[in-house]
Structure formats: structure tokens, C-alpha cells
Design an enzyme around this catalytic site. Structure first.
Site, mmCIF file in Angstrom:
data_model
loop_
_atom_site.group_PDB
_atom_site.id
_atom_site.type_symbol
_atom_site.label_atom_id
_atom_site.label_comp_id
_atom_site.label_asym_id
_atom_site.label_seq_id
_atom_site.Cartn_x
_atom_site.Cartn_y
_atom_site.Cartn_z
ATOM 1 N N TYR A 47 0.849 -1.204 0.000
ATOM 2 C CA TYR A 47 0.000 0.000 0.000
ATOM 3 C C TYR A 47 0.873 1.238 0.000
ATOM 4 O O TYR A 47 1.834 1.311 0.769
ATOM 5 C CB TYR A 47 -0.910 0.031 1.235
ATOM 6 N N GLU A 49 -0.528 4.790 -0.591
ATOM 7 C CA GLU A 49 -1.337 5.987 -0.872
ATOM 8 C C GLU A 49 -0.493 7.234 -0.672
ATOM 9 O O GLU A 49 0.243 7.348 0.321
ATOM 10 C CB GLU A 49 -2.574 6.003 0.030
ATOM 11 N N ASP A 193 -6.012 13.728 -25.348
ATOM 12 C CA ASP A 193 -5.930 12.327 -24.938
ATOM 13 C C ASP A 193 -5.205 11.608 -26.079
ATOM 14 O O ASP A 193 -5.797 11.278 -27.099
ATOM 15 C CB ASP A 193 -7.349 11.789 -24.734
ATOM 16 N N THR A 219 -3.073 6.273 -22.211
ATOM 17 C CA THR A 219 -2.887 4.945 -21.639
ATOM 18 C C THR A 219 -1.427 4.588 -21.871
ATOM 19 O O THR A 219 -0.721 5.261 -22.616
ATOM 20 C CB THR A 219 -3.768 3.895 -22.335
ATOM 21 N N LYS A 222 -0.982 0.874 -25.286
ATOM 22 C CA LYS A 222 -1.263 0.807 -26.728
ATOM 23 C C LYS A 222 0.071 0.931 -27.478
ATOM 24 O O LYS A 222 0.875 0.007 -27.405
ATOM 25 C CB LYS A 222 -2.273 1.886 -27.111
ATOM 26 N N ARG A 228 -1.036 -2.298 -18.835
ATOM 27 C CA ARG A 228 -2.344 -1.665 -18.865
ATOM 28 C C ARG A 228 -2.396 -0.557 -17.801
ATOM 29 O O ARG A 228 -2.232 -0.839 -16.608
ATOM 30 C CB ARG A 228 -3.378 -2.748 -18.541
#
Ligand code: DSN
Length: 426
Positions: A47, A49, A193, A219, A222, A228
Site C-alpha cells: 500500500y 497511498e 488524450d 494509456t 497501446k 495496462r
């Protein structure tokens, strides 16, 4: 714990499917083995954060270094001042960016989904169309090119807070300077984008949005050929226009608002195993090997478009500048749905896609979208594009002939044996 053979058998089957098929989904690619390996590591247990050096949990000294490397490398690729590498996906990146810049009910202007845009650019079924008041521009019927006059007119009439450019099914370069010009007239922000052509932009094969757009999202899976995930970038940071100050009275910069919008605004713990894989992919993009790869992507797309046109396929806008093309199948009397489903039977994978001014529903469509990033990673060159187009054409010209489909399927399999995928995985 006993090994879950059910799931691992299915994972093996998926690898075999990927090995045997011709993968033409324009948004897919095959990562390097080291990118995949990083995602299956102990980092998934952590974790973290917050951000490097400012976490809400102890034990973050290692993941801090990994995340900082991912940030530094992506900044180097795009020569930009700010990067957030935590968005879990492109949709999350867009959600966070919009949260940083917009209030609920604010106006946005994006490319219509049915004209090649994306769900997160204002579609009524997406958060972007539900939270914000969305307006759209399209492409011109005769050329298939972005209708910049329509964009300018809508911008001047509606005065959106944010103009969004970038597309999911558009094969041409974008005039970012022209979009910025009208944005400045109406005091709007511009978001690009660049998820689809990011790899080509990284190596200067297409115009750069960074000079003209306040914000750039992408992203990473691609044309960037990473895991991903998503990223948010800015060429230059700037003072937030909302007058937000910290407790000492200092003006907060836009980078701060975006960081806050990612975490805690829209996400919790970052996926550090994926961020490590992003860092590795970014390192790969900085090499000459990636430059050769992405040059080949562009050459392959152009060779494929030429081969389709020679067989009387109607490519929207007549060709491609990037890694994909959109084909209107109406002159062949086939729907996109039928083409996708039949090609799938022969292990040729692509997606049905609405074409501009489509008369069919999004579930049927009149077109297909074809992309070459994945087959280029497999090692294909221009001459192979003719073979791929021939295989597709053999299916589409005999769409109901099951015997023909079975023969093509065998030919696809033996053709793909020439292009090994992950041989180390056995
Ligand atoms: N980016 C989409 C695609 O192009 O496939 C999916 O959201």
C-alpha cells in the site's frame, strides 16, 4: 495453498490464442517479458497511498524509488515538466484530469464517439457525459477529416471550459495549434488524450500536442507498449486558475490539483507493480530499438492501407498517418459485426467500429478498425501486410463459407508460426 490449475490452464490457453492469431485490435500490443514479469511481483502487496516522499504508509522507501523512476523516465520521453503515473487506466486519467479542472455541470467539447472519439470525452453513458455538459464536433463527410470549423463554431457558441482532442478511431494527425487558438479566444483549457498515437508522438512521427495543449493524458498499453494503465502529463506547470492557496497563502500549482484529483480524488492505493512495469516500458521507449519499432508501425500501417485500397476497401480519409485505419465495409455489403465475428473464427482479431455518419447501431456498425502495433511487435514488415490483407479478404469475400474459413484459419496459424511470441514461456 494448492496451485489454482483451473485459472492457470486458462492463462495458458490465452497465451496460445495470442500466439496463433493475427492481432489487429488497434489498442492492443504485446509487452516485453520484463514488463509482464514486473506485474507479477511482490510490489502488488504494497500500500502506498500518496506520492514518493509523501505517503500515508510506512515501508515505502523502495516503491518511492520505483515510482520516481517512472515519473522521471516519462518526463524525459515527452520532454515535459510534470507527470502523474498513478492512473489505473486511461479512463481514470481522464476522470482525474476533469475533476481537477471542472466543476459538475461545466461544459466540455470533444470529438463525437460515433466519429472516432472516446467514451470519456463526453459520451452520455460515461461519467464525462453525466457529470459535465458535453458538446461535440465531428469529421467532414467528404474527407473524413476533423471538422475544425465545426469545432471552432461550437467552441465560440458554447464556450466550454475544456476542449478535448484525441481519438480512438482516427487515422490522421491533429492540428493542435488550431485548437489552442480558439481555446485561447474563449479562455478554455485544452486536453489531448493521446492514448492511441502516444508511441508515434514519443518519437516525433506525428505532431506533438505538448506545445499547444495544457494537459495530455494517455494509456500506457497501446503504442507505448507498456502495462495496462494511464498517465497524466503537462509540458509546463502553471498556477491554478481557481485561486486555491495552501495554509501559508502560497498559490497551489495545477500539478498539485491534478495530483490531488488522482489521489485522494478518484483513486486509493496506486498499483506499484504496474507502476514498476510502466517504468520498465518507459526505459524501453527511450532506446533506439523502440524508435525502429515505432517507425516500422507507421510503415506497416501505410503498407496495409495501400493493400486494402488496392482491393477496393474504403478507408476513411483515404489512408493513415498513424498506426490504424478505419474501413467502411458498405461497398462490400458486410456489417462490422459480421466481419468481426467471421474473422474471429479464423483467428484474425479486430473490432467492429462505427464509421462517420453510420446508419447502423453501435452494436452492428458499418466498419472495422484495423491496427498494426501488435503485429509489428511480432516482427512483421511491409511485405507481410499484403499477406494479412489477403487473408482478411479471403474471409470477407466468402463470408458464409465455413470450409473457406477453416482453410484460412490453418493458413493464419502457419503464417503466425514465423513470428514467435514469448518463446521463453514455452
Ligand atoms: N481506447 C479504446 C480503444 O481504442 O480500444 C478502449 O477504451
Amino acid at each position: 495453498m494448492q496451485k489454482d490449475t483451473v485459472i492457470f490452464d486458462l492463462i495458458d490457453k490465452e497465451l496460445e490464442r495470442q500466439r496463433h492469431g493475427i492481432e489487429l485490435i488497434a489498442s492492443e500490443n504485446f509487452t516485453s517479458l520484463q514488463v509482464m514479469e514486473a506485474m507479477g511481483t511482490s510490489l502488488t502487496n504494497k500500500y502506498a497511498e500518496g506520492y514518493p516522499g509523501k505517503r500515508y504508509y510506512g515501508g515505502c522507501e523502495i516503491v518511492d524509488q520505483i515510482e520516481q523512476l517512472a515519473i522521471d523516465r516519462v518526463k524525459q520521453i515527452f520532454n515535459c515538466a510534470y507527470a502523474n503515473v498513478q492512473p489505473h487506466s486511461g479512463a481514470q486519467a481522464n476522470a482525474a484530469l476533469m475533476m481537477a479542472v471542472l466543476k459538475a455541470g461545466d461544459k466540455i467539447l470533444g470529438l463525437d464517439l460515433s466519429m472516432g472519439g472516446h467514451l470519456t470525452h463526453g459520451s452520455p453513458v460515461n461519467f464525462s457525459g453525466k457529470l459535465y455538459k458535453a458538446f461535440f464536433y465531428g469529421v467532414k463527410k467528404d474527407t473524413g477529416l476533423i471538422d475544425y470549423e465545426m469545432l471552432e463554431e461550437k467552441a465560440r457558441t458554447e464556450k466550454p471550459v475544456l476542449i478535448i482532442c484525441g481519438a480512438s478511431a482516427y487515422s490522421r494527425d491533429i492540428d493542435y495549434a488550431r485548437i489552442r487558438k480558439v481555446a485561447d479566444e474563449i479562455n478554455a483549457f485544452v486536453l489531448c488524450d493521446m492514448a492511441h498515437p502516444a508511441g508515434l508522438i514519443a518519437k516525433g512521427l506525428l505532431s506533438s500536442p505538448f506545445e499547444h495543449c495544457h494537459f495530455v493524458t494517455s494509456t500506457t498499453h497501446k503504442t507505448l507498449r507498456g502495462p495496462r494503465g494511464g498517465i497524466i502529463l503537462m509540458k509546463t506547470d502553471f498556477e491554478n486558475p481557481f485561486g486555491l492557496k495552501d495554509p501559508k497563502g502560497n498559490v497551489r500549482m495545477m500539478s498539485h490539483l491534478i495530483d490531488m484529483a488522482v489521489f485522494p480524488g478518484t483513486q486509493g492505493g496506486p498499483l506499484e507493480h504496474v507502476i514498476a512495469a510502466k517504468a520498465i516500458a518507459f526505459g524501453e521507449i527511450l532506446t533506439d530499438e523502440f524508435t525502429s519499432y515505432i517507425n516500422q508501425v507507421q510503415l506497416n500501417a501505410q503498407a496495409m492501407a495501400k493493400a486494402f485500397v488496392a482491393k477496393d476497401y474504403h478507408i476513411i480519409s483515404g489512408g493513415t498517418d498513424n498506426h490504424l485505419m478505419l474501413i467502411d465495409l458498405r461497398n462490400k455489403n458486410i456489417t462490422g459485426k459480421k466481419a468481426q465475428e467471421t474473422l474471429d473464427k479464423a483467428h484474425i482479431t479486430l473490432n467492429k467500429n462505427a464509421v462517420p455518419f453510420d446508419d447502423k447501431s453501435p452494436f452492428v456498425t458499418s466498419g472495422i478498425r484495423v491496427g498494426v502495433p501488435a503485429i509489428t511487435t511480432r516482427g512483421m514488415k511491409e511485405a507481410d501486410m499484403q499477406t494479412v490483407v489477403d487473408l482478411i479478404d479471403r474471409i470477407l469475400t466468402n463470408i458464409d463459407d465455413e470450409k473457406n474459413i477453416a482453410t484460412v484459419k490453418e493458413d493464419v496459424k502457419s503464417f503466425m508460426n514465423q513470428f514467435p511470441l514469448y518463446p521463453e514461456l514455452k
